[in-house]
Design an enzyme around this catalytic site. Structure first.
Site, mmCIF file in Angstrom:
data_model
loop_
_atom_site.group_PDB
_atom_site.id
_atom_site.type_symbol
_atom_site.label_atom_id
_atom_site.label_comp_id
_atom_site.label_asym_id
_atom_site.label_seq_id
_atom_site.Cartn_x
_atom_site.Cartn_y
_atom_site.Cartn_z
ATOM 1 N N LYS A 17 0.836 -1.219 0.000
ATOM 2 C CA LYS A 17 0.000 0.000 0.000
ATOM 3 C C LYS A 17 0.864 1.260 0.000
ATOM 4 O O LYS A 17 0.601 2.196 -0.742
ATOM 5 C CB LYS A 17 -0.914 0.041 1.247
ATOM 6 C CG LYS A 17 -1.901 -1.101 1.338
ATOM 7 C CD LYS A 17 -2.893 -0.902 2.489
ATOM 8 C CE LYS A 17 -2.270 -0.851 3.866
ATOM 9 N NZ LYS A 17 -1.567 -2.078 4.268
ATOM 10 N N ARG A 93 -9.133 1.360 9.201
ATOM 11 C CA ARG A 93 -8.616 0.062 9.636
ATOM 12 C C ARG A 93 -9.623 -0.697 10.485
ATOM 13 O O ARG A 93 -9.361 -1.828 10.872
ATOM 14 C CB ARG A 93 -7.373 0.294 10.458
ATOM 15 C CG ARG A 93 -6.106 -0.189 9.740
ATOM 16 C CD ARG A 93 -4.987 0.046 10.690
ATOM 17 N NE ARG A 93 -3.782 -0.622 10.431
ATOM 18 C CZ ARG A 93 -2.717 -0.074 9.858
ATOM 19 N NH1 ARG A 93 -2.772 1.113 9.331
ATOM 20 N NH2 ARG A 93 -1.600 -0.752 9.806
ATOM 21 N N ARG A 130 11.827 -5.655 5.098
ATOM 22 C CA ARG A 130 11.534 -4.250 4.764
ATOM 23 C C ARG A 130 12.444 -3.280 5.521
ATOM 24 O O ARG A 130 12.758 -3.478 6.682
ATOM 25 C CB ARG A 130 10.080 -3.948 5.124
ATOM 26 C CG ARG A 130 9.686 -2.505 4.915
ATOM 27 C CD ARG A 130 8.203 -2.353 4.896
ATOM 28 N NE ARG A 130 7.585 -2.393 6.210
ATOM 29 C CZ ARG A 130 6.280 -2.184 6.412
ATOM 30 N NH1 ARG A 130 5.473 -1.962 5.388
ATOM 31 N NH2 ARG A 130 5.795 -2.230 7.627
ATOM 32 N N ARG A 163 11.802 -0.865 10.787
ATOM 33 C CA ARG A 163 10.788 -0.339 11.704
ATOM 34 C C ARG A 163 10.739 -1.159 12.983
ATOM 35 O O ARG A 163 10.917 -2.367 12.950
ATOM 36 C CB ARG A 163 9.411 -0.378 11.026
ATOM 37 C CG ARG A 163 9.056 0.904 10.342
ATOM 38 C CD ARG A 163 7.823 0.791 9.515
ATOM 39 N NE ARG A 163 6.667 0.255 10.218
ATOM 40 C CZ ARG A 163 5.431 0.265 9.726
ATOM 41 N NH1 ARG A 163 5.209 0.799 8.537
ATOM 42 N NH2 ARG A 163 4.426 -0.247 10.394
ATOM 43 N N ARG A 174 0.161 -7.981 14.245
ATOM 44 C CA ARG A 174 -0.498 -7.004 13.361
ATOM 45 C C ARG A 174 -1.328 -7.704 12.299
ATOM 46 O O ARG A 174 -2.414 -7.243 11.945
ATOM 47 C CB ARG A 174 0.571 -6.107 12.707
ATOM 48 C CG ARG A 174 1.100 -5.048 13.682
ATOM 49 C CD ARG A 174 2.504 -4.591 13.325
ATOM 50 N NE ARG A 174 2.600 -3.959 12.039
ATOM 51 C CZ ARG A 174 3.670 -4.031 11.243
ATOM 52 N NH1 ARG A 174 4.736 -4.725 11.600
ATOM 53 N NH2 ARG A 174 3.675 -3.415 10.096
#
Ligand code: AMP
Length: 220
Positions: A17, A93, A130, A163, A174
């Site tokens: 996204k 969300r 990531r 992160r 998550r």
């Protein structure tokens, strides 16, 4: 003259996204709002709101709806950052957030909801690899596709890091939260009659981008 599109991107963490939202914002000259980037920026500045949000984010929990609404209403108010076309990334969300968004948008609703579909095992792999720019410029790299000059963002020169919530434990939490709270939003949009398109999120980012643009263009 064609109005600028109002787009919501849905999809699991790691579905792409953020990467696609940056490109869509540029392509359609629309605003990009990532609530995650916004919360991280506030946390970094040490504002009361940012520190409150960080408590939830670090543990992989959602920030409570009431806190999120305050931020969104400001951005969507007339003359605000999102008063024309936009791409929303990471919001809504929860079903309550989706309902609130409908209410705030009033008679100029969302044009299209794009769901980027990627299997869970693929996103777990992507999130573990990531790396992101700390300046919250939205630029995203990976262990396999690092910046060209060390861990420094090619676009803005910010440090590129992992992160804090991209640890295996927080990633799984998550994704469970996504299944429980965010997945039902698709049914909400389908039943409220908003155009909802599911895009295959596997493959090259250029290919995925082309699929998303075709879906958006078909609704304009
Ligand atoms: P993201 O960068 O979209 O993965 O978001 C990172 C974290 O920010 C999430 O795990 C949540 O803790 C928080 N967050 C971002 N957007 C929202 C939202 N719309 N509602 C609640 N929490 C959010």
């Amino acid at each position: 003259m064609q109005t600028r599109p109002r787009v919501v991107l849905l999809g699991k963490q790691g579905a792409g996204k953020g990467t696609q939202a940056v490109r869509l914002a540029d392509h359609y000259s629309i605003a990009h709002l990532s609530t995650g980037d916004l919360f991280r920026a506030q946390a970094k500045q040490g504002t009361a709101f940012g520190l409150e949000a960080k408590r939830y984010m670090d543990g992989g929990d959602l920030v409570p709806d009431e806190i999120v609404f305050g931020v969104i209403e400001e951005c969507l108010a007339p003359g605000g950052q999102l008063s024309d076309g936009f791409v929303l990334d990471g919001f809504p969300r929860t079903r309550a957030q989706a309902e609130e968004l409908e209410r705030v948008l009033g008679d100029r609703p969302i044009d299209v909801v794009v769901h980027i579909d990627v299997p869970r095992e693929v996103v777990v792999e992507r999130l573990s690899a990531r790396r992101v720019c700390v300046k919250n410029s939205g630029h995203i790299y990976s262990v396999a596709k690092p910046p060209s000059q060390g861990w420094v963002c090619d676009t803005c020169g910010g440090d590129v890091i992992q992160r804090e919530d991209d640890t295996p434990e927080a990633i799984n939490k998550r994704l469970d939260t996504y299944e429980r709270d965010t997945r039902p939003i698709r049914e909400f949009y389908a039943s409220s009659g908003r155009p909802l398109v599911t895009i295959d999120g596997l493959g090259d980012t250029d290919e995925v981008f082309a699929r998303i643009c075709s879906a958006i263009d078909a609704t304009l």
